[in-house]
Design a protein around this motif. Structure first.
Motif, PDB file in Angstrom:
ATOM      1  N   ASP A  38     -50.878 116.870 129.358  1.00  0.00           N
ATOM      2  CA  ASP A  38     -50.875 115.167 129.491  1.00  0.00           C
ATOM      3  C   ASP A  38     -49.408 114.808 130.076  1.00  0.00           C
ATOM      4  N   ARG A  39     -48.468 115.742 129.975  1.00  0.00           N
ATOM      5  CA  ARG A  39     -47.161 115.278 130.120  1.00  0.00           C
ATOM      6  C   ARG A  39     -46.421 116.328 130.663  1.00  0.00           C
ATOM      7  N   VAL A  40     -45.353 116.253 131.504  1.00  0.00           N
ATOM      8  CA  VAL A  40     -44.451 117.354 131.997  1.00  0.00           C
ATOM      9  C   VAL A  40     -42.966 116.879 131.687  1.00  0.00           C
ATOM     10  N   PHE A  41     -42.422 117.686 131.068  1.00  0.00           N
ATOM     11  CA  PHE A  41     -40.816 117.318 130.638  1.00  0.00           C
ATOM     12  C   PHE A  41     -39.996 118.325 131.358  1.00  0.00           C
ATOM     13  N   VAL A  42     -38.715 117.571 131.804  1.00  0.00           N
ATOM     14  CA  VAL A  42     -37.676 118.631 132.080  1.00  0.00           C
ATOM     15  C   VAL A  42     -36.424 118.377 131.078  1.00  0.00           C
ATOM     16  N   MET A  43     -35.598 119.187 130.841  1.00  0.00           N
ATOM     17  CA  MET A  43     -34.320 118.809 129.962  1.00  0.00           C
ATOM     18  C   MET A  43     -33.495 117.984 130.557  1.00  0.00           C
ATOM     19  N   ASP A  44     -32.635 117.165 129.812  1.00  0.00           N
ATOM     20  CA  ASP A  44     -31.521 116.356 130.212  1.00  0.00           C
ATOM     21  C   ASP A  44     -30.375 117.110 129.883  1.00  0.00           C
ATOM     22  N   HIS A  45     -29.814 117.962 130.920  1.00  0.00           N
ATOM     23  CA  HIS A  45     -28.900 118.831 130.582  1.00  0.00           C
ATOM     24  C   HIS A  45     -28.220 118.953 131.947  1.00  0.00           C
ATOM     25  N   PHE A  46     -26.984 119.618 131.926  1.00  0.00           N
ATOM     26  CA  PHE A  46     -26.256 119.952 133.174  1.00  0.00           C
ATOM     27  C   PHE A  46     -25.813 121.526 133.152  1.00  0.00           C
ATOM     28  N   TYR A  47     -25.565 121.936 131.944  1.00  0.00           N
ATOM     29  CA  TYR A  47     -25.655 123.319 131.740  1.00  0.00           C
ATOM     30  C   TYR A  47     -26.837 123.836 131.236  1.00  0.00           C
ATOM     31  N   GLN A  48     -27.157 125.175 131.391  1.00  0.00           N
ATOM     32  CA  GLN A  48     -28.114 125.776 130.524  1.00  0.00           C
ATOM     33  C   GLN A  48     -27.591 126.041 129.085  1.00  0.00           C
ATOM     34  N   LEU A  49     -28.476 125.822 128.158  1.00  0.00           N
ATOM     35  CA  LEU A  49     -28.453 125.592 126.758  1.00  0.00           C
ATOM     36  C   LEU A  49     -28.194 127.174 126.046  1.00  0.00           C
ATOM     37  N   PRO A  50     -27.275 127.482 125.207  1.00  0.00           N
ATOM     38  CA  PRO A  50     -27.337 128.762 124.391  1.00  0.00           C
ATOM     39  C   PRO A  50     -28.469 128.787 123.745  1.00  0.00           C
ATOM     40  N   GLY A  51     -29.021 130.171 123.651  1.00  0.00           N
ATOM     41  CA  GLY A  51     -30.132 130.710 123.288  1.00  0.00           C
ATOM     42  C   GLY A  51     -31.178 131.017 124.461  1.00  0.00           C
ATOM     43  N   ILE A  52     -30.876 129.966 125.567  1.00  0.00           N
ATOM     44  CA  ILE A  52     -31.717 130.309 126.917  1.00  0.00           C
ATOM     45  C   ILE A  52     -31.048 131.213 127.895  1.00  0.00           C
ATOM     46  N   GLY A  53     -29.839 130.866 128.003  1.00  0.00           N
ATOM     47  CA  GLY A  53     -28.981 131.369 129.061  1.00  0.00           C
ATOM     48  C   GLY A  53     -27.437 131.064 129.037  1.00  0.00           C
ATOM     49  N   ARG A  74     -50.113 113.756 140.106  1.00  0.00           N
ATOM     50  CA  ARG A  74     -51.162 112.734 140.191  1.00  0.00           C
ATOM     51  C   ARG A  74     -51.240 111.928 139.056  1.00  0.00           C
ATOM     52  N   LYS A  75     -51.307 112.655 137.786  1.00  0.00           N
ATOM     53  CA  LYS A  75     -51.718 112.149 136.663  1.00  0.00           C
ATOM     54  C   LYS A  75     -51.022 112.165 135.348  1.00  0.00           C
ATOM     55  N   VAL A  76     -50.223 113.386 135.535  1.00  0.00           N
ATOM     56  CA  VAL A  76     -49.332 113.537 134.092  1.00  0.00           C
ATOM     57  C   VAL A  76     -48.116 112.539 133.993  1.00  0.00           C
ATOM     58  N   ARG A  77     -48.055 112.337 132.815  1.00  0.00           N
ATOM     59  CA  ARG A  77     -46.830 111.415 132.539  1.00  0.00           C
ATOM     60  C   ARG A  77     -45.600 112.261 132.675  1.00  0.00           C
ATOM     61  N   LEU A  78     -44.383 111.702 132.926  1.00  0.00           N
ATOM     62  CA  LEU A  78     -43.423 112.429 133.111  1.00  0.00           C
ATOM     63  C   LEU A  78     -42.186 111.993 132.568  1.00  0.00           C
ATOM     64  N   SER A  79     -41.211 112.944 131.726  1.00  0.00           N
ATOM     65  CA  SER A  79     -40.347 112.460 130.936  1.00  0.00           C
ATOM     66  C   SER A  79     -39.069 113.393 130.960  1.00  0.00           C
ATOM     67  N   SER A 104     -43.740 106.965 140.244  1.00  0.00           N
ATOM     68  CA  SER A 104     -44.930 107.832 139.737  1.00  0.00           C
ATOM     69  C   SER A 104     -46.029 106.928 139.492  1.00  0.00           C
ATOM     70  N   GLY A 105     -46.224 105.694 139.953  1.00  0.00           N
ATOM     71  CA  GLY A 105     -47.347 104.937 139.873  1.00  0.00           C
ATOM     72  C   GLY A 105     -47.666 104.675 138.000  1.00  0.00           C
ATOM     73  N   GLY A 106     -46.903 104.512 137.550  1.00  0.00           N
ATOM     74  CA  GLY A 106     -46.762 104.107 135.932  1.00  0.00           C
ATOM     75  C   GLY A 106     -46.806 105.340 135.114  1.00  0.00           C
ATOM     76  N   ARG A 107     -46.215 106.362 135.177  1.00  0.00           N
ATOM     77  CA  ARG A 107     -46.339 107.452 134.704  1.00  0.00           C
ATOM     78  C   ARG A 107     -45.099 107.789 133.928  1.00  0.00           C
ATOM     79  N   ALA A 108     -44.107 106.977 133.711  1.00  0.00           N
ATOM     80  CA  ALA A 108     -42.789 107.247 132.927  1.00  0.00           C
ATOM     81  C   ALA A 108     -42.751 107.165 131.599  1.00  0.00           C
ATOM     82  N   THR A 109     -42.262 108.146 130.862  1.00  0.00           N
ATOM     83  CA  THR A 109     -41.903 107.948 129.572  1.00  0.00           C
ATOM     84  C   THR A 109     -40.492 107.941 129.195  1.00  0.00           C
TER      85      THR A 109
END
Length: 322
Positions: A38-53, A74-79, A104-109
């Motif tokens: 029901d929701r798709v997220f991305v990280m708010d970072h500019f460098y990759q995090l320790p432990g991932i890369g 079309r329907k997932v919320r985005l955050s 997004s047509g009202g899908r922001a979090t």
């Protein structure tokens, strides 16, 4: 509110050149939507995090990415999971979230937290300050952003931020939920109780969750807030495949690209919810059984294989449905 969220934390994909990363991210978001997240997220970072890369691995600015993904879903919320408050002026962030809501047509979090990645701040020139500074800033920011998202004019003469008769026009299309990320029992969960619609407990083991939930309930009681008004989710990093052997192969492919040693691969297995659907499903069920309301999951090792997203949705949807 989030019951089952999908986060995209990694942009280093075996066999995918940098110029094709965005196309793969779009495929992941669309696969998550199709799989019932029901929701798709991305990280708010500019460098990759320790432990991932490594810090210099690919990383996209999150709100540009979310606005672009809005055009392909079309329907997932985005955050963001979650916005680092230290990176943005709060009035600007209110405008940014409002723009995302419109495109997004009202899908922001609004997912937001105090900020923690010191290297990123030092390298790129963002003020880091003390632990206390960052939480003071977060609270002042919430006192500006939330009223602006409700269409109110805001004046605040704070220690860290000052606004005078600030307004936000046009208003958001939707009533934008506020998700506060972090697991701190004294400061973060108190702010969740006071300001939040959702709480995301990042990386908290299942055996700790009941204590966190009790702390949140105590803050709610003290502030006169109904705990049931707040949705609590937990972040879990997953590597799932149809068989244990395929999960091993997926992780080995990523390790080869990132240059991980055998020791790091074994460490990653200990951090990830790792394995075949039965193994992963049992661990996710145990997480839900701790009393949370939903899950936010990612696939840092094999999310670029969108059939793995479909598999994750298939096993996680029934777990989070009740």
């Amino acid at each position: 509110m989030t019951r089952l969220g999908y986060q995209i934390p990694n942009f280093t994909y075996p066999g995918v050149p940098e110029g094709d990363i965005f196309a793969n991210v779009v495929e992941q978001a669309q696969a998550a939507e199709a799989a019932g997240f029901d929701r798709v997220f991305v990280m708010d970072h500019f460098y990759q995090l320790p432990g991932i890369g490594a810090p210099d691995e690919p990383m996209f600015e999150c709100y540009t990415m979310l606005s672009a993904l809005a055009q392909h879903t079309r329907k997932v919320r985005l955050s963001a999971l979650v916005t680092g408050n230290t990176y943005r002026n709060p009035a600007l962030l209110a405008k940014t979230i409002t723009a995302l809501d419109h495109v997004s047509g009202g899908r922001a979090t609004l997912g937001i937290g105090a900020g923690w990645f010191e290297l990123e701040h030092q390298s790129l020139g963002f003020g880091f300050g003390t632990f206390t500074d960052r939480f003071e800033k977060l609270e002042e920011a919430l006192q500006i952003i939330i009223p602006l998202l409700r269409g109110e004019r805001v004046t605040l003469d704070g220690k860290h931020y000052q606004v005078t008769e600030a307004c936000n026009v046009p208003a958001p299309v939707s009533s934008i939920p506020i998700m506060i990320g972090g697991s701190g029992e004294k400061k973060t969960l108190r702010m969740v109780a006071q300001y939040g619609d959702e709480s995301n407990l990042v990386g908290t083991p299942a055996h700790e969750m009941p204590r966190k939930l009790d702390a949140l309930a105590a803050h709610c009681e003290r502030l006169g807030r109904n705990r049931s008004e707040i949705t609590v989710t937990a972040m879990q990093m997953v590597c799932v495949a149809p068989t244990m052997e395929e999960a091993e192969a997926d992780l080995a492919e990523l390790a080869a690209v990132k240059g991980w040693s055998a020791e790091i691969v074994e460490m990653a297995k200990g951090i990830l919810v790792f394995g075949d659907p039965d193994t992963v499903g049992e661990r996710l069920q145990a997480c839900m059984d701790a009393g949370i309301d939903g899950l936010t999951l990612n696939l840092p090792a094999n999310g670029h294989k969108t059939e793995r997203i479909a598999l994750l949705g298939e096993l996680a949807l029934p777990i989070t449905a009740n």
